[in-house]
Design an enzyme around this catalytic site. Structure first.
Site, PDB file in Angstrom:
ATOM      1  N   ARG A 166      -6.830  16.565  32.536  1.00 20.06           N
ATOM      2  CA  ARG A 166      -6.275  15.429  31.787  1.00 20.06           C
ATOM      3  C   ARG A 166      -5.907  14.284  32.725  1.00 20.06           C
ATOM      4  NH1 ARG A 166      -3.792  20.024  29.307  1.00 20.06           N
ATOM      5  NH2 ARG A 166      -1.890  19.704  30.520  1.00 20.06           N
ATOM      6  N   ARG A 167      -6.484  14.318  33.917  1.00 23.23           N
ATOM      7  CA  ARG A 167      -6.148  13.328  34.944  1.00 23.23           C
ATOM      8  C   ARG A 167      -7.365  12.521  35.397  1.00 23.23           C
ATOM      9  NH1 ARG A 167      -2.522  17.349  38.832  1.00 23.23           N
ATOM     10  NH2 ARG A 167      -0.880  17.814  37.300  1.00 23.23           N
TER      11      ARG A 167
ATOM     12  N   CYS B 254      -9.016  -7.771  33.120  1.00 24.38           N
ATOM     13  CA  CYS B 254      -8.769  -7.730  31.668  1.00 24.38           C
ATOM     14  C   CYS B 254      -8.970  -6.301  31.164  1.00 24.38           C
ATOM     15  CB  CYS B 254      -9.696  -8.698  30.954  1.00 24.38           C
ATOM     16  SG  CYS B 254      -9.415 -10.422  31.390  1.00 24.38           S
TER      17      CYS B 254
ATOM     18  N   ARG C  37      -5.926  -5.369  28.616  1.00 27.19           N
ATOM     19  CA  ARG C  37      -4.661  -6.082  28.407  1.00 27.19           C
ATOM     20  C   ARG C  37      -4.843  -7.314  27.522  1.00 27.19           C
ATOM     21  NH1 ARG C  37      -4.670 -10.784  31.061  1.00 27.19           N
ATOM     22  NH2 ARG C  37      -6.120 -11.020  32.801  1.00 27.19           N
ATOM     23  N   SER C  38      -6.047  -7.916  27.570  1.00 24.81           N
ATOM     24  CA  SER C  38      -6.283  -9.187  26.887  1.00 24.81           C
ATOM     25  C   SER C  38      -7.773  -9.338  26.635  1.00 24.81           C
ATOM     26  CB  SER C  38      -5.779 -10.333  27.769  1.00 24.81           C
ATOM     27  OG  SER C  38      -6.152 -11.591  27.242  1.00 24.81           O
TER      28      SER C  38
ATOM     29  N   ASP D 240     -10.762 -12.132  24.805  1.00 22.40           N
ATOM     30  CA  ASP D 240     -11.357 -13.224  24.052  1.00 22.40           C
ATOM     31  C   ASP D 240     -12.387 -12.571  23.128  1.00 22.40           C
ATOM     32  OD1 ASP D 240     -13.062 -15.250  23.167  1.00 22.40           O
ATOM     33  OD2 ASP D 240     -13.032 -16.339  25.062  1.00 22.40           O
TER      34      ASP D 240
ATOM     35  N   ASN E 215     -17.924  -6.076  26.271  1.00 22.08           N
ATOM     36  CA  ASN E 215     -17.196  -4.980  26.911  1.00 22.08           C
ATOM     37  C   ASN E 215     -17.493  -3.636  26.263  1.00 22.08           C
ATOM     38  OD1 ASN E 215     -14.373  -7.145  27.396  1.00 22.08           O
ATOM     39  ND2 ASN E 215     -15.838  -6.503  28.944  1.00 22.08           N
TER      40      ASN E 215
ATOM     41  N   HIS F 248      -7.464 -11.745  20.792  1.00 18.35           N
ATOM     42  CA  HIS F 248      -7.236 -13.108  20.312  1.00 18.35           C
ATOM     43  C   HIS F 248      -8.527 -13.879  20.056  1.00 18.35           C
ATOM     44  CE1 HIS F 248      -6.979 -13.120  24.797  1.00 18.35           C
ATOM     45  NE2 HIS F 248      -7.856 -14.115  24.654  1.00 18.35           N
TER      46      HIS F 248
ATOM     47  N   TYR G 282      -9.627 -17.827  20.075  1.00 19.14           N
ATOM     48  CA  TYR G 282      -9.190 -19.164  20.493  1.00 19.14           C
ATOM     49  C   TYR G 282      -9.355 -20.171  19.362  1.00 19.14           C
ATOM     50  CZ  TYR G 282      -8.456 -17.976  25.393  1.00 19.14           C
ATOM     51  OH  TYR G 282      -7.958 -17.453  26.564  1.00 19.14           O
TER      52      TYR G 282
END
Length: 282
Positions: free
Chosen positions: A137-138, A157, A183-184, A186, A194, A224, A226
């Site tokens: 699990r690592r 990102c 984390r973020s 577009d 991705n 998000h 834009y």
């Protein structure tokens, strides 16, 4: 309708209808003309893709499979932070005069760490564990190294992959699953890009480790759209999608470091008109 199209349409509608706006807030990104780039965003978006059923590529518009694969291999295989090792120009605006993006992405993948089994970088550690300790699990990677952030031209990102192997009932091969943490994002410019990259990575790792590709879970902290992308997204999600294409990965490759962008292919890939000159906030 393909799985990727359905997930993308539902996500975009949710953001547009239920998201919160950053308009009027102090934001870092700017458009090329210097105008603040505001967004409509949702916190904690989680999308699940079953790679055993379909390859998760959009048909609403075309995602460039080979280019996406090339960038993924640039990070995970070449472990490079120099744009001169990349076949596209998507990183040019973040590179210095020598082509470096600093201690980001591929640089972090190439750093060797000390383990009981010896010195290994993060990619080699993943492959070692998948072959020798598949139920650990690592098994994970992390690009968000705080001590090096000040030397990164762009903070990562998509920063972490956590791998998890399961043994399905009545199946001889193990199933490779993974969580991609971001984390973020577009949504217009990067979402399916991705997803495709890390789906290909999972197929490649599964093949070289004698497994089957299972679920890819994509967790996005800040998903998000834009402000200048809103009309483009609204038009895009009204389009008629096509069926998902078939994904081919060269079955002859058994070493992760021997894959190239030419070892992937889509058969029967139909997609809507490409969107050109998408404005990118910097």
């Amino acid at each position: 309708m393909s799985m990727a199209d359905r997930i993308f349409i539902d996500m975009c509608r949710d953001i547009l209808e239920n998201g919160t706006s950053t308009e009027g807030e102090k934001v870092r990104p700017r458009w090329e003309d210097g105008t603040p780039a505001y967004t409509i965003k949702k916190f904690g978006v989680v999308n699940r893709y079953d790679l055993s059923r379909e390859f998760p590529i959009l048909t609403l518009r075309k995602t460039a499979l080979k280019s996406a694969t090339d960038e993924m291999l640039w990070i995970w295989q070449s472990k490079s932070n120099n744009i001169h090792d990349l076949h596209s120009h998507i990183w040019d605006q973040w590179a210095d005069e020598d082509g470096s993006i600093g201690k980001a992405y591929g640089y972090q993948m190439g750093v060797k760490h000390s383990y009981k089994e010896g010195m290994m970088d993060q990619v080699d550690r993943v492959i070692y564990d998948l072959k020798n300790n598949p139920f650990s699990r690592r098994i994970m990677t992390n690009l968000y190294v705080h001590q090096d952030l000040h030397e990164m031209n762009l903070y990562p990102c998509a920063y972490s992959m956590t791998f998890n192997v399961t043994q399905k009932k009545d199946e001889e091969k193990l199933t490779l699953n993974a969580i991609l943490n971001q984390r973020s994002q577009d949504v217009l410019a990067a979402n399916n890009w991705n997803v495709v990259q890390y789906a290909v990575l999972m197929y490649m790792l599964a093949q070289v480790c004698g497994m089957k590709a299972g679920e890819l879970v994509h967790v996005i902290a800040d998903a998000h759209i834009y402000d200048r992308h809103i009309p483009i997204i609204e038009e895009l999600i009204k389009r008629e999608p096509y069926d998902a294409p078939s994904f081919w990965l060269n079955p002859e490759v058994r070493d992760f470091y021997e894959f190239t962008r030419n070892d992937v292919r889509l058969d029967g890939y139909e997609a809507g008109e490409q969107i050109k000159d998408i404005p990118i906030a910097i």
